[in-house]
Structures are given as structure tokens and as C-alpha cells.
Design a protein around this motif. Structure first.
Motif, short mmCIF file in Angstrom:
data_model
loop_
_atom_site.label_atom_id
_atom_site.label_comp_id
_atom_site.label_asym_id
_atom_site.label_seq_id
_atom_site.Cartn_x
_atom_site.Cartn_y
_atom_site.Cartn_z
N ARG A 168 35.16 42.00 43.68
CA ARG A 168 34.11 41.17 43.09
C ARG A 168 34.53 40.72 41.68
O ARG A 168 34.45 39.52 41.33
CB ARG A 168 32.80 42.00 43.04
N ASP A 169 35.01 41.67 40.86
CA ASP A 169 35.38 41.34 39.48
C ASP A 169 36.50 40.30 39.45
O ASP A 169 36.48 39.37 38.64
CB ASP A 169 35.84 42.60 38.74
N VAL A 204 24.88 32.88 43.64
CA VAL A 204 25.08 34.32 43.59
C VAL A 204 25.05 34.89 45.01
O VAL A 204 24.21 34.52 45.82
CB VAL A 204 23.97 34.99 42.75
N LEU A 251 27.80 38.91 43.19
CA LEU A 251 29.01 38.13 42.88
C LEU A 251 28.57 36.73 42.46
O LEU A 251 27.93 36.01 43.25
CB LEU A 251 29.91 38.07 44.12
N LYS A 252 28.88 36.36 41.21
CA LYS A 252 28.49 35.03 40.73
C LYS A 252 29.63 34.05 40.98
O LYS A 252 30.67 34.12 40.34
CB LYS A 252 28.15 35.08 39.24
N GLY A 253 29.43 33.16 41.94
CA GLY A 253 30.46 32.17 42.26
C GLY A 253 30.07 30.81 41.69
O GLY A 253 29.01 30.66 41.07
N GLN A 267 31.29 31.12 50.15
CA GLN A 267 30.77 32.48 49.92
C GLN A 267 29.63 32.82 50.88
O GLN A 267 28.68 32.05 50.99
CB GLN A 267 30.24 32.61 48.49
N GLU A 311 37.83 32.53 41.42
CA GLU A 311 37.29 32.35 42.78
C GLU A 311 38.27 31.61 43.70
O GLU A 311 38.38 31.90 44.88
CB GLU A 311 35.95 31.60 42.69
N GLU A 324 35.23 36.84 40.64
CA GLU A 324 34.39 36.16 39.64
C GLU A 324 35.24 35.46 38.57
O GLU A 324 34.86 34.41 38.07
CB GLU A 324 33.44 37.17 38.98
#
Ligand SMILES: NC(=O)c1ccc[n+]([C@@H]2O[C@H](COP(=O)([O-])OP(=O)(O)OC[C@H]3O[C@@H](n4cnc5c(N)ncnc54)[C@H](O)[C@@H]3O)[C@@H](O)[C@H]2O)c1
Length: 347
Positions: free
Chosen positions: A219-220, A12, A6-8, A157, A226, A223
Motif C-alpha cells: 500500500r505504502d 480511496v 489506499l489513496k490512489g 484499483q 501508483e 501510494e
């Protein structure tokens, strides 16, 4: 084992899903964080089940806080206790906090980790179905106030989430069913394949895959949004009317999962009233019933309307509803408050 990242905004997070992962907690945590010490937070129900299995894997110092189980302990005084425990264990910003438990433990521990020394690394090990498919992913942390739920918190996160479906084997049936309401929600808003999977009598054989599909959706969405200012709102499908029903029952008559189940059927009826091409109510209702969840409002529509109105933000002249007009596709629809009563009579 499945892996999602998950790229926040601040980096990550790794989300691992697989049976037996709890047995690999130390290996995964040392690999990801290289801490000098770890502090485990769990609750009084989960500690006898999983604490020793996790603690004995580490060959660095481990300290533990066992908080009382239950939503009524999701409050600031519990967070303060954790700060004192962290200090007396000598925890520094280079160390790691691990939350082991359901959404309550995860939310409290996440908030403590977000704020202690302005942030220490966090690993979530969710042990309820709700925590595995929902609360451990996405970084919402916080506690309740006397005035309402989740009123104080932070977005923070966990850099690592270890989801072990085997932990669900010790879960009481009612708590498992609550989590199924959220699973079915994901199927309705984004991926009807999930509904197909959970409609099978032997669906538990596919539970790893079901959890993976749900977490992938979350997750999608996280991203893209957030901080919950747009798309993330679709995760609230069933929650608006569900919250009103929970409130009318003083948060004791219905569990959260039961309220969401009832709320989803009501939102589906509203979707029909607003022009959904297909009546999805029977399909949703029978699936929820198959999983032991209620589908009918135990309160009058006028009471629901009054409860919704008392929640309404003072200056807003619309209220957002999440509607599913086609299976797997959710829309955020602002409905004028002036016509709310009329709409609520259709549910
Ligand atoms: N942060 C988020 O994004 C988010 C999303 C949804 C819900 N939440 C929060 O999550 C909370 C609800 O979480 P929950 O439903 O997991 O409740 P919970 O944490 O209270 O857990 C339910 C019960 O199950 C017990 N338990 C946990 N794991 C177990 C296991 N493996 N075996 C046996 N017993 C076990 C717990 O001790 C507790 O008694 C609420 O406070 C809600 O606000 C947060």
C-alpha cells in the motif's frame, strides 16, 4: 479485523484483512457500493470451495462466471467471454463485479471490470497467499499474449479488497509456498520483522499479521508510485533473474515463486559483489529452504545472461537491478549492459 486505505489517483480503496471476512462479503459490498446487482467471477477450482458461501449472502440478483483455472486462460478470449456474461446478466455501471480467486482470476476480472462500459466497480477477494499479499492490491490488471506475460492491461484499483486468511486453509502446499517467496521478498526489501515472524516453526499462527505487514508495505509503495515509474520497481526484487530462469524453463520447470526465490538469492549475491557490508545470502537461503523453496540456479550463468539480454529493451544501455545491501532496504541500481556478463558471473 484490520483496515488499510489506499489513496490512489482516482479515489480511496479499502483493504480489509481478517479471518472469516468471506462470510461478511455481502455486508461489506452493500455498505461500500450499494449495487443493484453483483456479478461474481471465480475459477473452476475455487467455485466449489467458496462460491455458494458468498452467493447466498446477497438479497439482490447475483450472476456468476466460472472461468477455467490456470495461467493459460489468462488471455483476451476469457475477457471477451466475461463481457458477454456481464451483458447477458444486465450489468450496468452502477453494479459491482467481484473477483474470487488467485492472481489469475484477479488480473483477468480486474481488466474486464476496467474496460467493460469503460469501468464498473470492482471488489477483489483473493484466495491464494500471493494474491492476498500482492496481486489484489495496487490495481495492476491484465492478460498475457502469445509473445509474453501481462502484455495487455490497465491500472484499475479495486475499491474494496477483502482478505480472508482462512481461505488459505484449502490451498495446496506448493501454491502456499509460492506465496511465501513474495512474503520473504517484503521482509528483505522493507521490514525484517516479517523475516523474524516467518522463521518461527508456528508462523501460521501469525498469518493474519504477516499478511497485514506485507499489504501495508505494498500500500505504502503504491501510494507513492501508483503507475510503476519509480519506487514500485523495488517490488521486483528477485524478479529480474527469476524471470530469466522461468523463461529458460519454458514457464513449466519452475513455478513463479520458485523462480523468485532463486532470483532473490542471486540478487543478494550480486548485492554482495557490489559491496554489501554483510553477507545476507546464508540467512535468506536458509529461510527460503525452511519454506520448501529452491535457492540455486538450475541453469548456467551464461544461459541466464543470454536470457536477460534477450529481454533487454532495445535502446537501453543499462538494466535495473533491485539490490538489498542492508536488510529491509532496497535500491534500484542501473547496471551498464556492457558489464552485465561480468556481474552475472558473480551470482
Ligand atoms: N496484478 C498484480 O499486481 C500481480 C502481482 C503478482 C502476480 N500477478 C499474477 O498473479 C498470477 C498468479 O497468481 P496465483 O499464484 O494466485 O495463481 P492462480 O490464480 O493460478 O492460483 C493458483 C491455483 O490455486 C487455485 N486456488 C486459488 N485459491 C485457492 C484456494 N483458496 N484453495 C484451493 N485452491 C485455490 C487456483 O484455482 C489455481 O489453480 C500470475 O498470472 C501473475 O502474473 C499479478
Amino acid at each position: 479485523m484490520q483496515h488499510l486505505s489506499l489513496k490512489g489517483a482516482y479515489g480511496v480503496s479499502d483493504i480489509l484483512i481478517g479471518s472469516g471476512l468471506i462470510q461478511r462479503t455481502a455486508e461489506e459490498c452493500i455498505h461500500k457500493f450499494s449495487p443493484s446487482r453483483v456479478h461474481i467471477v471465480t475459477d473452476t477450482h475455487v467455485a466449489p470451495l467458496y462460491l455458494e458461501t458468498i452467493r447466498q449472502q446477497f438479497n439482490i440478483p447475483v450472476s456468476v462466471s466460472t472461468i477455467p483455472a490456470g495461467e493459460e486462460h489468462k488471455r483476451l478470449s476469457t475477457v471477451e467471454t466475461l463481457y458477454h456474461d456481464f451483458l447477458s446478466a444486465g450489468l450496468t455501471r452502477k453494479d459491482l463485479v467481484i473477483a474470487v480467486g488467485g492472481g489469475v482470476t484477479g488480473d483477468i476480472t480486474g481488466f474486464a471490470a476496467a474496460t467493460f462500459l469503460r469501468g464498473v466497480s470492482l471488489c477483489q477477494i483473493p484466495t491464494t497467499l500471493l494474491a492476498q499479499v500482492d496481486s489484489s492490491v495496487g490495481g495492476k490488471t491484465g492478460v498475457d499474449l502469445a509473445e509474453g506475460k501481462n502484455l495487455v492491461g490497465a491500472f484499475y484499483q479495486p475499491r474494496l479488497v477483502l482478505i480472508d486468511p482462512q481461505a488459505l486453509s484449502t490451498l495446496p502446499a506448493g501454491i502456499f509456498q509460492d506465496g511465501m517467496a513474495e512474503v520473504i521478498k517484503y521482509g528483505c526489501i522493507q521490514n525484517p520483522e516479517i523475516l523474524h515472524l516467518v522463521s518461527r516453526p508456528d508462523f501460521k499462527a501469525d498469518i493474519d499479521r504477516i499478511i497485514y505487514e506485507c499489504v501495508k508495505i505494498k500500500r505504502d509503495i503504491v501510494e507513492v508510485d501508483e503507475h510503476d515509474t519509480g519506487l514500485r520497481m523495488i517490488l521486483n526484487f528477485g524478479h529480474t533473474i527469476g524471470h530469466a530462469a522461468e523463461k529458460l524453463g519454458n514457464y513449466t520447470a519452475l513455478t513463479h515463486g520458485q523462480a523468485v526465490a532463486i532470483g532473490m538469492v542471486a540478487a543478494m549475491r550480486l548485492s554482495n559483489a557490489l559491496g554489501a557490508p554483510e553477507d545476507l545470502v546464508p540467512l535468506l537461503s536458509s529461510l527460503l529452504q525452511q519454506h520448501g523453496l529452491p535457492t540455486e540456479l538450475p541453469y548456467g550463468k551464461q544461459d541466464i545472461f543470454n536470457a536477460l539480454l534477450s529481454d533487454k529493451k532495445k535502446f537501453a544501455d543499462t538494466m535495473n537491478f533491485i539490490l538489498v545491501r542492508e536488510l529491509g532496504k532496497a535500491d534500484i541500481v542501473p547496471l551498464p549492459v556492457s558489464q552485465l556478463q561480468e556481474y552475472i558471473m558473480t551470482i
